[in-house]
Each structure stands twice: as structure tokens, then as C-alpha cells.
Design a protein around this motif. Sequence first.
Motif, PDB file in Angstrom:
ATOM      1  N   ALA A 131       0.853  -1.193   0.000  1.00  0.00           N
ATOM      2  CA  ALA A 131       0.000   0.000   0.000  1.00  0.00           C
ATOM      3  C   ALA A 131       0.887   1.241   0.000  1.00  0.00           C
ATOM      4  O   ALA A 131       2.109   1.155   0.164  1.00  0.00           O
ATOM      5  N   ASP A 132       0.295   2.395  -0.197  1.00  0.00           N
ATOM      6  CA  ASP A 132       1.047   3.642  -0.168  1.00  0.00           C
ATOM      7  C   ASP A 132       0.886   4.292   1.202  1.00  0.00           C
ATOM      8  O   ASP A 132      -0.236   4.593   1.627  1.00  0.00           O
ATOM      9  N   LEU A 133       2.020   4.468   1.906  1.00  0.00           N
ATOM     10  CA  LEU A 133       1.990   5.109   3.212  1.00  0.00           C
ATOM     11  C   LEU A 133       1.905   6.622   3.020  1.00  0.00           C
ATOM     12  O   LEU A 133       2.708   7.207   2.294  1.00  0.00           O
ATOM     13  N   VAL A 134       0.936   7.246   3.647  1.00  0.00           N
ATOM     14  CA  VAL A 134       0.756   8.694   3.570  1.00  0.00           C
ATOM     15  C   VAL A 134       1.088   9.274   4.942  1.00  0.00           C
ATOM     16  O   VAL A 134       0.423   8.961   5.932  1.00  0.00           O
ATOM     17  N   ILE A 135       2.150  10.081   5.009  1.00  0.00           N
ATOM     18  CA  ILE A 135       2.600  10.676   6.265  1.00  0.00           C
ATOM     19  C   ILE A 135       2.038  12.085   6.373  1.00  0.00           C
ATOM     20  O   ILE A 135       2.206  12.903   5.466  1.00  0.00           O
ATOM     21  N   ASP A 136       1.354  12.355   7.474  1.00  0.00           N
ATOM     22  CA  ASP A 136       0.740  13.650   7.757  1.00  0.00           C
ATOM     23  C   ASP A 136      -0.293  14.045   6.701  1.00  0.00           C
ATOM     24  O   ASP A 136      -0.236  15.140   6.126  1.00  0.00           O
ATOM     25  N   PRO A 137      -1.271  13.172   6.440  1.00  0.00           N
ATOM     26  CA  PRO A 137      -2.287  13.501   5.438  1.00  0.00           C
ATOM     27  C   PRO A 137      -3.054  14.762   5.814  1.00  0.00           C
ATOM     28  O   PRO A 137      -3.381  14.984   6.975  1.00  0.00           O
ATOM     29  N   GLY A 138      -3.334  15.592   4.809  1.00  0.00           N
ATOM     30  CA  GLY A 138      -4.075  16.824   5.018  1.00  0.00           C
ATOM     31  C   GLY A 138      -3.212  18.015   5.375  1.00  0.00           C
ATOM     32  O   GLY A 138      -3.729  19.133   5.495  1.00  0.00           O
ATOM     33  N   GLN A 139      -1.880  17.807   5.532  1.00  0.00           N
ATOM     34  CA  GLN A 139      -0.991  18.898   5.919  1.00  0.00           C
ATOM     35  C   GLN A 139      -0.039  19.237   4.775  1.00  0.00           C
ATOM     36  O   GLN A 139       0.132  18.473   3.823  1.00  0.00           O
ATOM     37  N   SER A 140       0.611  20.391   4.874  1.00  0.00           N
ATOM     38  CA  SER A 140       1.461  20.857   3.778  1.00  0.00           C
ATOM     39  C   SER A 140       2.717  20.006   3.597  1.00  0.00           C
ATOM     40  O   SER A 140       3.296  19.983   2.503  1.00  0.00           O
ATOM     41  N   ASP A 141       3.158  19.319   4.650  1.00  0.00           N
ATOM     42  CA  ASP A 141       4.367  18.498   4.541  1.00  0.00           C
ATOM     43  C   ASP A 141       4.041  17.038   4.232  1.00  0.00           C
ATOM     44  O   ASP A 141       4.869  16.141   4.440  1.00  0.00           O
ATOM     45  N   VAL A 142       2.854  16.779   3.715  1.00  0.00           N
ATOM     46  CA  VAL A 142       2.427  15.412   3.437  1.00  0.00           C
ATOM     47  C   VAL A 142       3.390  14.720   2.474  1.00  0.00           C
ATOM     48  O   VAL A 142       3.934  15.352   1.556  1.00  0.00           O
ATOM     49  N   GLU A 143       3.639  13.437   2.724  1.00  0.00           N
ATOM     50  CA  GLU A 143       4.428  12.604   1.814  1.00  0.00           C
ATOM     51  C   GLU A 143       3.698  11.291   1.598  1.00  0.00           C
ATOM     52  O   GLU A 143       2.965  10.819   2.471  1.00  0.00           O
ATOM     53  N   ARG A 144       3.899  10.706   0.425  1.00  0.00           N
ATOM     54  CA  ARG A 144       3.306   9.398   0.135  1.00  0.00           C
ATOM     55  C   ARG A 144       4.374   8.535  -0.501  1.00  0.00           C
ATOM     56  O   ARG A 144       5.014   8.910  -1.473  1.00  0.00           O
ATOM     57  N   LEU A 145       4.595   7.350   0.081  1.00  0.00           N
ATOM     58  CA  LEU A 145       5.664   6.479  -0.352  1.00  0.00           C
ATOM     59  C   LEU A 145       5.170   5.034  -0.354  1.00  0.00           C
ATOM     60  O   LEU A 145       4.524   4.591   0.601  1.00  0.00           O
ATOM     61  N   PRO A 146       5.459   4.271  -1.394  1.00  0.00           N
ATOM     62  CA  PRO A 146       5.039   2.873  -1.420  1.00  0.00           C
ATOM     63  C   PRO A 146       5.719   2.063  -0.315  1.00  0.00           C
ATOM     64  O   PRO A 146       6.897   2.273  -0.003  1.00  0.00           O
ATOM     65  N   ILE A 147       4.975   1.151   0.278  1.00  0.00           N
ATOM     66  CA  ILE A 147       5.497   0.265   1.314  1.00  0.00           C
ATOM     67  C   ILE A 147       6.060  -0.989   0.655  1.00  0.00           C
ATOM     68  O   ILE A 147       5.331  -1.736   0.002  1.00  0.00           O
ATOM     69  N   ALA A 148       7.358  -1.227   0.839  1.00  0.00           N
ATOM     70  CA  ALA A 148       7.986  -2.413   0.250  1.00  0.00           C
ATOM     71  C   ALA A 148       7.726  -3.650   1.093  1.00  0.00           C
ATOM     72  O   ALA A 148       7.493  -4.739   0.571  1.00  0.00           O
TER      73      ALA A 148
END
Length: 534
Positions: free
Chosen positions: A458-475
Motif C-alpha cells: 500500500a502507499d503510506l501517507v505521512i501527515d495527510p491533510g498537511q502541507s508536509d504530506v508525503e506518500r511512499l510505497p510500502i515495500a
Amino acid sequence: MVRLRRALAALALALGLAGAPAGAQFANWTAPPSIAPPLTSAAQYTSICGRLGFPITAAAMPGISSNLTSIHCASPTYAVSNIRLLFVNFYVAQTGVDDPEACPGNPRTIDFATLFVGATPYVVKFSGQTSATIADCGFVLSDPLRDGADALVSLPAATEFDIRSSQTAPDGGVQLFGRGSLVQPMFTNATVGDGVGNYPTPQTQLAASGSVPAYHNGSMASGPAMALGTGWDGSPAYWIAGDSIGWGENDWDAAAPAIGGYLGRALNDSATGRRNFYSFAFNGTRPEIETAAGRMKLRLAAIAAIGNLPFNVVLSEMGQNSTQLGGSSPSLANFQAAMWPWWEMWHAICPACLVIQTTFPSHQSQSNNTWFTDQADQVAGDYPNGVRWQFDAWCPAASGLPAWLRCVDTTTAFTTGSGFADNPGNWPTTGWSGTLTNAVSSGMSVQVTAASAPAAGADLVIDPGQSDVERLPIASVSGAASPWTVALAANVANAHAAGTAVGTALTIDGTHPASPLYKAVAAALAALKGTTLP
């Protein structure tokens, strides 16, 4: 959703679009006469490894001109022999250009190729030699594989094996790579032992022993385009043709069997009867490109050298990138007119083959930086009246299609999930949430605290809804209880404090599914084997 699809199908019927649209039956695409005969007997060749592909990336690497690659394979569900490897010195550009086939501008040398069954090496030869030079734009087909006593090598059904090869470009010249497409999906070394190494000179001491560095993020494989063998048992042999979704873009789950994308996963499923297949899917392609005269000349010439078509079923996912889906005058009729030459091209290449076309997943965008972790912030794209949705309704219900063409619905499986009843045009959501256990700034792994582990791939979304949001695939995900260790497919770019909210999504961009969704759709497709799928 079912009611909507029936309504759209009825609309298509009312518009007279149930079968081939008037004027859309283009003159049959003419295949080169050398593309013959089709796969019909055990003496003919077919693919024996579903994890290989034509190169898609070219790069000049001054001082590092030799690539060593190891790719893990599993042979079909029948014994194979007369094993041969196809190496090519051209690539298929992934930029959406009108003529995607390109050449590096220099020859390449196959320093060695070895097929390992366990620890036993079998030396691959080319016209009796252990190395060969591939001309610019050319290809080389190896001799049938033999052992040290000069006897043909045969592999029992479902044998696991590794193909190790070294290829060298002239110093300062261009080398060709798979950028992951030769190894599906990426990050598979944890379970199957794929490997890649780049060197200034050929590592001939590793031809029959030693190890290849583990495949890792950023590695680029340069193995054979195809592995072929005889012994076909008459079961369906598939040729997957499509674009990035057909290939399996964003399928990052590192777990075995290391086959990416919903089409490959469905065909590889043993519980429903594993099917032999080869992936001819290329990122960025569209039907208007591939059906133009001469656009597949190098690939078709290489296939012709095999002596027969190595397949008898074409499974097409092509169409996502068509200019007719959202151009200046999008309509179902125009999109059908773009697709008919694609279908007819494959029918001309293989008149005896069944051509099966899939429908498509949703295409959405998101707002408020939530990145598909919820339903509320997904922004409807062309649902429900867009050409893509009209086609998804028309194709499986179409009447009047030629006997060699059929359509299979995958849209329902792609769009059924959490929130689907209220938001049928949206991507499904996982409902998973947690927090970062520790502060992070960079690195391949993070720890998350949550009631359950996030899904691998799945794609991990860090700090969703915020300006510093990141999305990275989970290996991969490890740990027996919270906190869970999550290995990511890319480095974290921003600093995030402990306790920062995290979620997961089933798409990273609103176009390409993530591994859990690929696997769910694969299961639905696999269940159709023996009916819609032969």
C-alpha cells in the motif's frame, strides 16, 4: 454501480454502439509475413518465464559499462526443453513519443549468460560460443541449452531457476536497462534473490559461481528479453499487451511470487490454474502509437526469429493513455475508433488467437493533501459520463463483436471497496490509520504505532491533510505487534515528529493502483479462468 453500468450499456445500445461502430472497422493491419505460424504444438517455442521484458531505458555510464543481472524465474506447469534466450539491442521509450522503438547507437556484447537450477550452472552459448555481440538495433537468439555432456537440458514442470547474464557497452556508450520492468515488481531480492551490479569491466569470474549484489532501489536490470522453450502442453499461453497499469506500475509488494500487476498475478495464480504468459506491456503507450505502420518493427522482427508466435491468447489492457479519452472531441465512438485498429492488429498478427480486452479503473484526483486516504476529499474526474466509463459499460455487454474478440470487466473489482456505495467513482480506501512511533527525517524504514499492521505494497501517507504530506510505497512490513517496522520504496524527504498521523492509500496518483488493489482485482480475474478467460 451495476445499475449504472446497465444504464450506460442501454444508452450505448440506443446510440447504435453495441457492436463495431460504423466506419470504425479499419482495413486490417497487415502483419509481416514472417510472423507465423501460431503456437500449435509441443515442438514450438513459448515463453518459460513471466518476469522478463524488452528494455525500456537507455543510459550512458562512462567508466561503468558492464551490467551483471540475475533474474529469478519459474518454468511453466509442464516440462520444457530446447531452452533459448533472446537478447536485444533496442528499447521501447517510455515518454509517449510517436515512435517509441529506439536504438542505443552502439553494439553491446553479451559477455556470458548462465542458467542456474539451484547451484547447478548451465552455460548459454551463441552459435557455439559463450559470448556474442549484438549489433545496434539487433537481437541474438541463443542456441538450445545443453549440459556439460552436450545433452539438451530439460526442466521438470514448475522448476525455479535463475538467469545470470553480463552485458557490456563500449566505454562511454549507451547501455539498455529494464528500470525494474525486467524484474517485476521491484524490491524482490528479499524473497527470490534477484540481483544487479554495475562494473567497469565484465565480471567473468561470476559466470558459473559466486553471487550477484542484491537488487535494490535504483538498480537497473539488463537481462534477456525472453526465455523460451518447447514442451507446450496445449494450455492457454498468454501475451499481455498494455500500458503501465497492465505492466503493474506501483505494485511494490516484495512478497513472492514476485509477479507484478493484476494481469500477471491473475494468470500466475496456482489455485485457479496457473497460465503461461509473457508481458508485452510498456509504460506510456497508447493504441494510436502502437498501431501506426512500422511502430513495432524491431519487436516483431525479434519475435519472428523465434520461428513461431509464442502465444495463442492476447490479453489487452491497452487504452488508458488514448488521446480519444479526453481530447478535444471525446466520445465513445472516437475511442472505439482508436481501439479497433489495436484489436485488428493483433488479429492480423495471430488470426487464430483470442483477443481479450479489459475495462479500466477509475481516474481521480484529490484535494486538501489527503492523498486518497479518505473518500470526502477525492475529486471526481470523468465519472459518470466520461468516455472511460461509457467504454467500461459498453465493452463487456457489447453484441456483434467478432468471435475472436471479447471483453472482461475489471472496473467493478477496481472500484468496489470502502465508501463505494456512496462514492462509486472514487478509489477504494483502506480505513487504516496510525502514528509515527519516532521522529523521522530520512531513511528507508519508519516505525508506526497502530492497532494493526499496514498492508505491504500500500502507499503510506505521512501527515495527510498537511502541507508536509508525503506518500511512499510500502515495500515490506515486519513485526509481531505494534510498533510495526515499515520498509519504504523511497527515502522520506521531510522531517516529521513522533506522533505524526499516518494513513494508507490504494493509489499513489489517482491512476495507478497499489499492490493490495492489484491483488484484489487479480483474485477477481483469476476466478474467471475457464469461462471468460481460457
